[in-house]
Design a protein around this motif. Structure first.
Motif, mmCIF file in Angstrom:
data_model
loop_
_atom_site.group_PDB
_atom_site.id
_atom_site.type_symbol
_atom_site.label_atom_id
_atom_site.label_comp_id
_atom_site.label_asym_id
_atom_site.label_seq_id
_atom_site.Cartn_x
_atom_site.Cartn_y
_atom_site.Cartn_z
ATOM 1 N N MET A 181 39.662 61.440 50.209
ATOM 2 C CA MET A 181 40.591 60.822 49.274
ATOM 3 C C MET A 181 40.249 59.342 49.072
ATOM 4 S SD MET A 181 43.331 61.607 47.596
ATOM 5 C CE MET A 181 44.716 60.891 46.828
ATOM 6 N N VAL A 182 39.922 58.643 50.147
ATOM 7 C CA VAL A 182 39.608 57.209 50.050
ATOM 8 C C VAL A 182 38.356 56.960 49.208
ATOM 9 C CG1 VAL A 182 38.989 55.161 51.379
ATOM 10 C CG2 VAL A 182 40.822 56.638 52.173
ATOM 11 N N PRO A 183 37.265 57.743 49.397
ATOM 12 C CA PRO A 183 36.089 57.497 48.541
ATOM 13 C C PRO A 183 36.385 57.699 47.051
ATOM 14 C CG PRO A 183 35.453 58.826 50.413
ATOM 15 C CD PRO A 183 36.955 58.721 50.433
ATOM 16 N N ILE A 184 37.216 58.667 46.714
ATOM 17 C CA ILE A 184 37.574 58.892 45.313
ATOM 18 C C ILE A 184 38.349 57.699 44.768
ATOM 19 C CG2 ILE A 184 38.942 60.332 43.764
ATOM 20 C CD1 ILE A 184 38.225 62.712 45.529
ATOM 21 N N LEU A 185 39.281 57.173 45.558
ATOM 22 C CA LEU A 185 40.036 55.987 45.131
ATOM 23 C C LEU A 185 39.127 54.773 44.957
ATOM 24 C CD1 LEU A 185 43.283 56.321 47.245
ATOM 25 C CD2 LEU A 185 43.016 56.667 44.799
ATOM 26 N N ILE A 186 38.159 54.635 45.852
ATOM 27 C CA ILE A 186 37.221 53.504 45.739
ATOM 28 C C ILE A 186 36.377 53.631 44.476
ATOM 29 C CG2 ILE A 186 35.186 52.448 46.803
ATOM 30 C CD1 ILE A 186 36.464 53.010 49.522
ATOM 31 N N VAL A 187 35.887 54.828 44.192
ATOM 32 C CA VAL A 187 35.094 55.048 42.974
ATOM 33 C C VAL A 187 35.939 54.790 41.733
ATOM 34 C CG1 VAL A 187 33.890 56.804 41.619
ATOM 35 C CG2 VAL A 187 33.445 56.598 44.069
ATOM 36 N N LEU A 188 37.171 55.283 41.723
ATOM 37 C CA LEU A 188 38.043 55.051 40.571
ATOM 38 C C LEU A 188 38.363 53.572 40.405
ATOM 39 C CD1 LEU A 188 40.503 58.060 40.818
ATOM 40 C CD2 LEU A 188 38.731 57.674 39.102
ATOM 41 N N LEU A 189 38.600 52.870 41.492
ATOM 42 C CA LEU A 189 38.866 51.432 41.431
ATOM 43 C C LEU A 189 37.645 50.678 40.930
ATOM 44 C CD1 LEU A 189 40.913 49.190 42.013
ATOM 45 C CD2 LEU A 189 39.979 49.073 44.321
ATOM 46 N N LEU A 190 36.465 51.059 41.405
ATOM 47 C CA LEU A 190 35.235 50.422 40.946
ATOM 48 C C LEU A 190 35.017 50.673 39.458
ATOM 49 C CD1 LEU A 190 32.760 48.817 41.822
ATOM 50 C CD2 LEU A 190 31.643 50.989 42.312
ATOM 51 N N ALA A 191 35.263 51.897 39.005
ATOM 52 C CA ALA A 191 35.118 52.218 37.584
ATOM 53 C C ALA A 191 36.103 51.409 36.747
ATOM 54 C CB ALA A 191 35.320 53.707 37.360
ATOM 55 N N LEU A 192 37.325 51.263 37.229
ATOM 56 C CA LEU A 192 38.327 50.483 36.507
ATOM 57 C C LEU A 192 37.925 49.012 36.422
ATOM 58 C CD1 LEU A 192 41.126 50.565 35.169
ATOM 59 C CD2 LEU A 192 42.094 50.044 37.395
ATOM 60 N N ILE A 193 37.412 48.464 37.522
ATOM 61 C CA ILE A 193 36.981 47.057 37.525
ATOM 62 C C ILE A 193 35.804 46.853 36.577
ATOM 63 C CG2 ILE A 193 35.882 45.292 38.961
ATOM 64 C CD1 ILE A 193 37.640 46.284 41.271
ATOM 65 N N LEU A 194 34.824 47.762 36.633
ATOM 66 C CA LEU A 194 33.654 47.623 35.756
ATOM 67 C C LEU A 194 34.030 47.804 34.291
ATOM 68 C CD1 LEU A 194 30.905 49.414 37.844
ATOM 69 C CD2 LEU A 194 31.219 46.964 37.485
ATOM 70 N N PHE A 195 34.943 48.726 33.995
ATOM 71 C CA PHE A 195 35.393 48.905 32.613
ATOM 72 C C PHE A 195 36.117 47.656 32.128
ATOM 73 C CE2 PHE A 195 38.830 50.036 29.664
ATOM 74 C CZ PHE A 195 38.065 50.508 28.618
ATOM 75 N N GLY A 196 36.976 47.090 32.979
ATOM 76 C CA GLY A 196 37.693 45.867 32.608
ATOM 77 C C GLY A 196 36.753 44.700 32.403
ATOM 78 N N ALA A 197 35.750 44.582 33.275
ATOM 79 C CA ALA A 197 34.780 43.489 33.132
ATOM 80 C C ALA A 197 33.951 43.677 31.875
ATOM 81 C CB ALA A 197 33.887 43.428 34.369
ATOM 82 N N GLY A 198 33.569 44.921 31.604
ATOM 83 C CA GLY A 198 32.784 45.182 30.387
ATOM 84 C C GLY A 198 33.576 44.859 29.132
ATOM 85 N N PHE A 199 34.849 45.227 29.118
ATOM 86 C CA PHE A 199 35.687 44.931 27.964
ATOM 87 C C PHE A 199 35.870 43.427 27.811
ATOM 88 C CE2 PHE A 199 39.869 44.118 26.087
ATOM 89 C CZ PHE A 199 39.694 44.745 24.868
ATOM 90 N N ALA A 200 36.090 42.716 28.936
ATOM 91 C CA ALA A 200 36.281 41.269 28.878
ATOM 92 C C ALA A 200 35.011 40.579 28.401
ATOM 93 C CB ALA A 200 36.697 40.736 30.251
ATOM 94 N N LEU A 201 33.859 41.031 28.875
ATOM 95 C CA LEU A 201 32.602 40.417 28.449
ATOM 96 C C LEU A 201 32.339 40.685 26.968
ATOM 97 C CD1 LEU A 201 30.283 41.089 31.499
ATOM 98 C CD2 LEU A 201 31.231 38.913 30.750
ATOM 99 N N LYS A 202 32.673 41.881 26.505
ATOM 100 C CA LYS A 202 32.482 42.179 25.088
ATOM 101 C C LYS A 202 33.410 41.314 24.236
ATOM 102 C CE LYS A 202 31.944 45.961 21.896
ATOM 103 N NZ LYS A 202 31.859 47.394 21.725
#
Length: 56
Positions: A1-22
């Motif tokens: 369960m923890v690895p899935i949460l970490i992957v989802l959190l990482l995906a959310l952070i990268l998506f947010g950073a990508g949107f902010a950079l764009k």
């Protein structure tokens, strides 16, 4: 369960950073266009020379 949460959190952070950079790229492009238009449409001074359109 923890690895899935970490992957989802990482995906959310990268998506947010990508949107902010764009968004920052679009803002930078708009500022560049306004800056270039300022050089094209700057007014002349009383002495006949070109004056600055900005105050810095």
């Amino acid at each position: 369960m923890v690895p899935i949460l970490i992957v989802l959190l990482l995906a959310l952070i990268l998506f947010g950073a990508g949107f902010a950079l764009k968004a920052l790229w679009w803002i930078a492009l708009a500022v560049l266009v306004i800056w270039l238009l300022g050089f094209l449409f700057r007014s002349t001074s009383a002495a006949g020379g070109r004056s600055r359109w900005y105050r810095w």
